[in-house]
Structures are given as C-alpha cells and as structure tokens.
Design a protein around this motif. Structure first.
Motif, PDB file in Angstrom:
ATOM      1  N   PRO A 118       0.794  -1.231   0.000  1.00  0.00           N
ATOM      2  CA  PRO A 118       0.000   0.000   0.000  1.00  0.00           C
ATOM      3  C   PRO A 118       0.828   1.284   0.000  1.00  0.00           C
ATOM      4  CG  PRO A 118      -0.976  -1.575   1.500  1.00  0.00           C
ATOM      5  CD  PRO A 118       0.323  -2.185   1.048  1.00  0.00           C
ATOM      6  N   ILE A 119       1.922   1.329   0.776  1.00  0.00           N
ATOM      7  CA  ILE A 119       2.708   2.559   0.835  1.00  0.00           C
ATOM      8  C   ILE A 119       3.450   2.785  -0.471  1.00  0.00           C
ATOM      9  CG2 ILE A 119       4.567   3.761   2.043  1.00  0.00           C
ATOM     10  CD1 ILE A 119       1.901   3.600   3.517  1.00  0.00           C
ATOM     11  N   GLN A 120       3.934   1.729  -1.113  1.00  0.00           N
ATOM     12  CA  GLN A 120       4.567   1.890  -2.422  1.00  0.00           C
ATOM     13  C   GLN A 120       3.571   2.428  -3.446  1.00  0.00           C
ATOM     14  OE1 GLN A 120       6.041  -2.262  -2.561  1.00  0.00           O
ATOM     15  NE2 GLN A 120       7.987  -1.380  -3.196  1.00  0.00           N
ATOM     16  N   ARG A 121       2.367   1.897  -3.430  1.00  0.00           N
ATOM     17  CA  ARG A 121       1.341   2.332  -4.380  1.00  0.00           C
ATOM     18  C   ARG A 121       0.920   3.771  -4.074  1.00  0.00           C
ATOM     19  NH1 ARG A 121      -0.856  -3.430  -5.642  1.00  0.00           N
ATOM     20  NH2 ARG A 121      -2.728  -2.593  -6.637  1.00  0.00           N
ATOM     21  N   LEU A 122       0.779   4.079  -2.797  1.00  0.00           N
ATOM     22  CA  LEU A 122       0.408   5.437  -2.393  1.00  0.00           C
ATOM     23  C   LEU A 122       1.506   6.427  -2.758  1.00  0.00           C
ATOM     24  CD1 LEU A 122      -1.584   7.278  -0.751  1.00  0.00           C
ATOM     25  CD2 LEU A 122      -0.190   6.744   1.250  1.00  0.00           C
ATOM     26  N   THR A 123       2.763   6.063  -2.500  1.00  0.00           N
ATOM     27  CA  THR A 123       3.888   6.934  -2.828  1.00  0.00           C
ATOM     28  C   THR A 123       3.943   7.202  -4.323  1.00  0.00           C
ATOM     29  OG1 THR A 123       5.131   6.070  -0.929  1.00  0.00           O
ATOM     30  CG2 THR A 123       6.383   7.241  -2.612  1.00  0.00           C
ATOM     31  N   SER A 124       3.605   6.208  -5.121  1.00  0.00           N
ATOM     32  CA  SER A 124       3.562   6.400  -6.569  1.00  0.00           C
ATOM     33  C   SER A 124       2.576   7.488  -6.950  1.00  0.00           C
ATOM     34  CB  SER A 124       3.193   5.079  -7.249  1.00  0.00           C
ATOM     35  OG  SER A 124       3.053   5.258  -8.651  1.00  0.00           O
ATOM     36  N   ALA A 125       1.394   7.470  -6.315  1.00  0.00           N
ATOM     37  CA  ALA A 125       0.374   8.482  -6.611  1.00  0.00           C
ATOM     38  C   ALA A 125       0.843   9.873  -6.192  1.00  0.00           C
ATOM     39  CB  ALA A 125      -0.928   8.124  -5.902  1.00  0.00           C
ATOM     40  N   PHE A 126       1.453   9.989  -5.019  1.00  0.00           N
ATOM     41  CA  PHE A 126       1.919  11.295  -4.551  1.00  0.00           C
ATOM     42  C   PHE A 126       3.113  11.783  -5.360  1.00  0.00           C
ATOM     43  CE2 PHE A 126      -0.948  10.747  -1.113  1.00  0.00           C
ATOM     44  CZ  PHE A 126      -1.157  12.019  -0.580  1.00  0.00           C
ATOM     45  N   THR A 127       3.954  10.861  -5.824  1.00  0.00           N
ATOM     46  CA  THR A 127       5.087  11.261  -6.667  1.00  0.00           C
ATOM     47  C   THR A 127       4.586  11.866  -7.970  1.00  0.00           C
ATOM     48  OG1 THR A 127       6.451   9.484  -5.730  1.00  0.00           O
ATOM     49  CG2 THR A 127       7.181  10.455  -7.809  1.00  0.00           C
TER      50      THR A 127
END
Length: 486
Positions: A118-127
C-alpha cells in the motif's frame, strides 16, 4: 429564491469500463494498525535535499519488502521517511530549486510501485502529483494542446465507474450507506408517497438494501408510490442500476418508479433540478454521497427577493445548490462527505495539504489491502488509479477553480448547512445495531480492537465511519429549518 446562473457546463466523457453491479461484496478483513499523523521533524533547507533524499530513500528501500503479505500493517517509520522526502520536495519547489525537487522526486520514484504494497502504491500516486505540480511552471513554453492534456482531469464518468468499484471493494462506504438507510426508513415512517433523490455517488446496492428495509417495515413498503431518482453522467451505469433495482423491486413486490437523470453535479442547472421531478405532497429524501464538496471551488451570484426588494449575493456553488435543495422542502437530506481537511487556510500551505492527504489516503489504500483484494486485481487498479490517484493529483497539483476535491470536515459543513436553511434532523436509529453488527463482522478476528466502527452522535444528527480509530467519512442528517428562507 431564484437559482440565477448557478452552474456552468463542464466537460463530459464516456467511460470505457464495464460496471458489474452484481459482483459480490467482500466482508472479510484483517487487523490494521492505526496510521500516525505525526509530522517529521525535518527543517533543513532545500539545498540539503540531495543528501537527505538519498538517505531517506535508502532507508525506505530497506524497510519495504515488495510482494509482502497482504496482512502487512502500515509501517509508521516508513511513512515518516516518505514524508521526509516529500517535505523536502515541497520546500524545494517553493524555493524554486529545480535540482533539489528533481532529486526528491527521483528518491520517491525509487520506492514507488503501482503493484507493490500500500505505501509503495500510495507513494507512486503522490510522486505523480508532486511531479505534475513541479512541471506546472515549465508549461508556459509548451503548445496549448499539450498543456491542456496535462492539466485536464479524466472525464467525470471515469471517476463514477471507479467509485462504484470503491464501494464494492472497500467496506467503509457500505457501512455509511447502511446506517443512512436506517435513518431514511425511520424518517419515512407512515409515509406512502415517497421520493428518494440520489444526487450521485451512491452505490445502487445501497438502494437495493433500502428497498429491502422498506419492504420489511411493519407497515410494509409504500403502497401509493416509491419513486427513485438517480443522477449519473454514465449511461451504462444508469442502465445497469435500473435493471438491478427493477428486478429487486419485482422480487419484493414494491411499486417502484425509477427516474434516471443523465447529468453530473458539476453540470447541475435549473433544468437538471426540474428533471429530478420533485412534486408537492411527496415525502422527499435527498442523498448526496461525496459530491457537494466539488462545488466549493466555484462562486456564483444568486438573486434574493425579500420584502419586495431584490439583492444579489455571491456564494459558492455548493451553497447555492443547498439553497435550491432547501426550497424543495425535503423531509430529510443525507450528506456523506470525506472527514478530512485538504484545503488551504490560515497558517496552512502546500505541505500541510500534502501531509494531511497522505495520512488520509494511506488508510484508504491499506483498506483495499486488508480487505484481501489481490494486488494484481484489475478492479483494485481501477479504484487506485482512476479514483484515489486522481483525487490525490487534484488535491496536490491543482489550485484555484481547477481543484475540485475540496474536502471539508463536518465541522465546516455545519455552518454551511445552517446558512442554507437546514437544521440537524435528530432521527432515531432503531436499526443502528445492525450497522454495528456489520462493522463487527468487518473487524479483526479476536474482536479486541475493531477495524471498522460507526460512531453515532445522536444529539447532532450525524455519525462517523472509522477505519480503526481514524474517522474517514461523515454522514449527517438534515431537514429544512422553520422560517422564511426565500
């Protein structure tokens, strides 16, 4: 009150996804750790970004284990590391330090993944959101068509489809809808000519459950008429919803009249209000699910006439629409909104917006994980990339009238509703125990700490849906206040 020039047209589009309204709703979940909202104690300058980003990225990469267990809890230390890099990125952009912001974005990209935890996927969106914002000053030299392509969000119909899958995959809004349904049934006790108006955003399953509740009430379903108006910009969705609800009404022997209205709340006009078909003598219930906040970004001039004199008032389109809805004299208005503050305000800047949004969406991304939706699921990709990701991009990368996701907490909605001529509806919740049982079924196995909770504030006419101890959505109940609200 005259509606005046309440609304402007917006772009429309056709979704290319099929919506299976009959897909089963998952009801199992595993424990979830509460997400901390502490702010990282990083106050170094933007020039220090390269070293800080490298160190934070290396540490984050050491913590992340791609392909880990789906029962993985959110790692608070990892969240702080990612926030550290994001804060440096924001500070660098504000200082005009392109090299530092690029380094920060590169560090974030190194720990991002569309298919990871989840954090990798979330970080992708924020990046992506931060990259779009960093790119904005460079757009001046690009051709107009390219600039518009980068700035323009997907058509509303895409988000409508993705939101329906979100209802299916995440139990949060299902719990909110069930509690709202019990309030609606209580408010409609004894009524035989009922009209429910869905302004958009709700899942048709909520109305299937409402049909069942109305059919099971002591007096039976409304014998005179039960009219259901559903607003959506997606023709396929309206067709599927009509078929699903017609079949259920036939099975329950409920006299249902469906009124599909092809529109979106961004495009509401006086003609759309008329198409809702609200008539005098009906017991009207109006439901808005995650919709009204989209109108806070725009202002309009509304004409009032009082004591024989006319005056104009400037207000947001959300406030203008609430005045129009109040004039329809609904027996109940059900307002469901994100329990979050992702707007600028006194003493708040871009970093505050990024910080609070990251905490909020971390819970939503993790809920998809702990609901045992496979990481490679196409349905999950639709929700994350066409709904949650787009909302994040909108919150972070867009400003002014271009930013539609103006989420506000209930504390801010209360004065808005009061000013529009509404008052809290203190509706009894006889069926609230059923909602609590649903939340219990979605909780962790040992029952020591609930994963999902529905917290009722009876004297305020509202309740909150929590994921663990974090309030995620508010559902408030309103009725027209007595007095003259022309």
């Amino acid at each position: 009150m005259s509606s005046g020039n309440l609304y402007n047209s917006s772009n429309k589009g056709k979704a290319v996804l099929n919506l299976d309204l009959c897909a089963p709703m998952p009801v199992e979940a595993v424990p979830l750790m509460a997400v901390g909202s502490g702010e990282p104690a990083v106050r170094s300058s933007a020039e220090a970004m390269p070293a800080a980003a490298t160190m934070a990225a290396a540490a984050a990469a050491a913590v992340i284990r791609p392909g880990g267990s789906q029962s993985q809890q959110l790692d608070k230390s990892l969240i702080l590391l990612v926030k550290c890099v994001m804060q440096h990125c924001v500070r660098a952009m504000e200082a005009g330090n392109t090299e530092a912001s690029n380094n920060a974005l590169a560090a974030l990209s190194s720990v991002s993944s569309l298919d990871g935890d989840p954090i990798q996927r979330l970080t992708s969106a924020f990046t992506e959101a931060l990259a779009r914002r960093a790119l904005e000053p460079l757009l001046q030299g690009l051709p107009w068509a390219i600039k518009e392509q980068l700035r323009r969000p997907p058509p509303p119909a895409y988000a409508d489809v993705a939101r329906q899958w979100f209802h299916t995959l995440s139990p949060l809004l299902r719990a909110a809808g069930l509690a709202a349904n019990h309030a609606i049934v209580k408010a409609l006790e004894g009524e035989q000519d009922v009209h429910v108006v869905d302004l958009g955003g709700a899942n048709p399953r909520q109305w299937v459950e409402l049909l069942r509740l109305l059919a099971a009430r002591p007096g039976g379903a409304p014998s005179s008429s039960l009219r259901l108006t559903i607003v959506s910009d997606h023709a396929c969705f309206l067709s599927c919803a009509t078929g699903l609800l017609t079949a259920e009404a036939t099975r329950l022997h409920v006299p249902l009249a469906l009124n599909p209205v092809r529109s979106h709340i961004d495009n509401f006009s006086a003609a759309v209000i008329a198409a809702l078909g609200v008539q005098r003598g009906q017991a009207v219930v109006i439901s808005s699910t995650l919709q009204l906040h989209r109108l806070i970004a725009d202002t309009t001039i509304v004409s009032h006439r009082h004591a024989g004199r006319q005056h104009d008032e400037t207000m947001t389109r959300a406030d203008a629409l609430l005045h129009v809805l109040r004039d329809l004299s609904p027996k109940l208005l059900v307002l469901t909104e994100q329990e979050a503050d992702h707007n600028d305000g006194e003493g708040r800047g871009l970093w505050d917006r990024v910080d609070s949004a990251f905490d909020y969406y971390a819970v939503l991304f993790n809920d998809l994980e702990v609901s045992r939706v496979p990481r490679e699921s196409l349905d999950r990709a639709v929700v994350e990339r066409l709904l949650l990701r787009e909302e994040i991009v909108d919150i972070i990368a867009r400003d002014g009238a271009a930013r539609r996701e103006r989420h506000e907490k209930l504390l801010r909605w209360v004065p808005r509703m009061l000013a529009a001529g509404f008052q809290p509806a203190l509706v009894g919740m006889d069926g609230f125990k059923e909602t609590t049982r649903l939340a219990d079924r979605l909780s962790d196995g040992d029952g020591q700490r609930p994963l999902y909770r529905v917290v009722k504030v009876k004297e305020k006419g509202c309740f909150f849906v929590h994921s663990c101890w974090t309030p995620m959505f508010s559902v408030s109940l309103w009725q027209p206040a007595p007095g003259d609200h022309e």
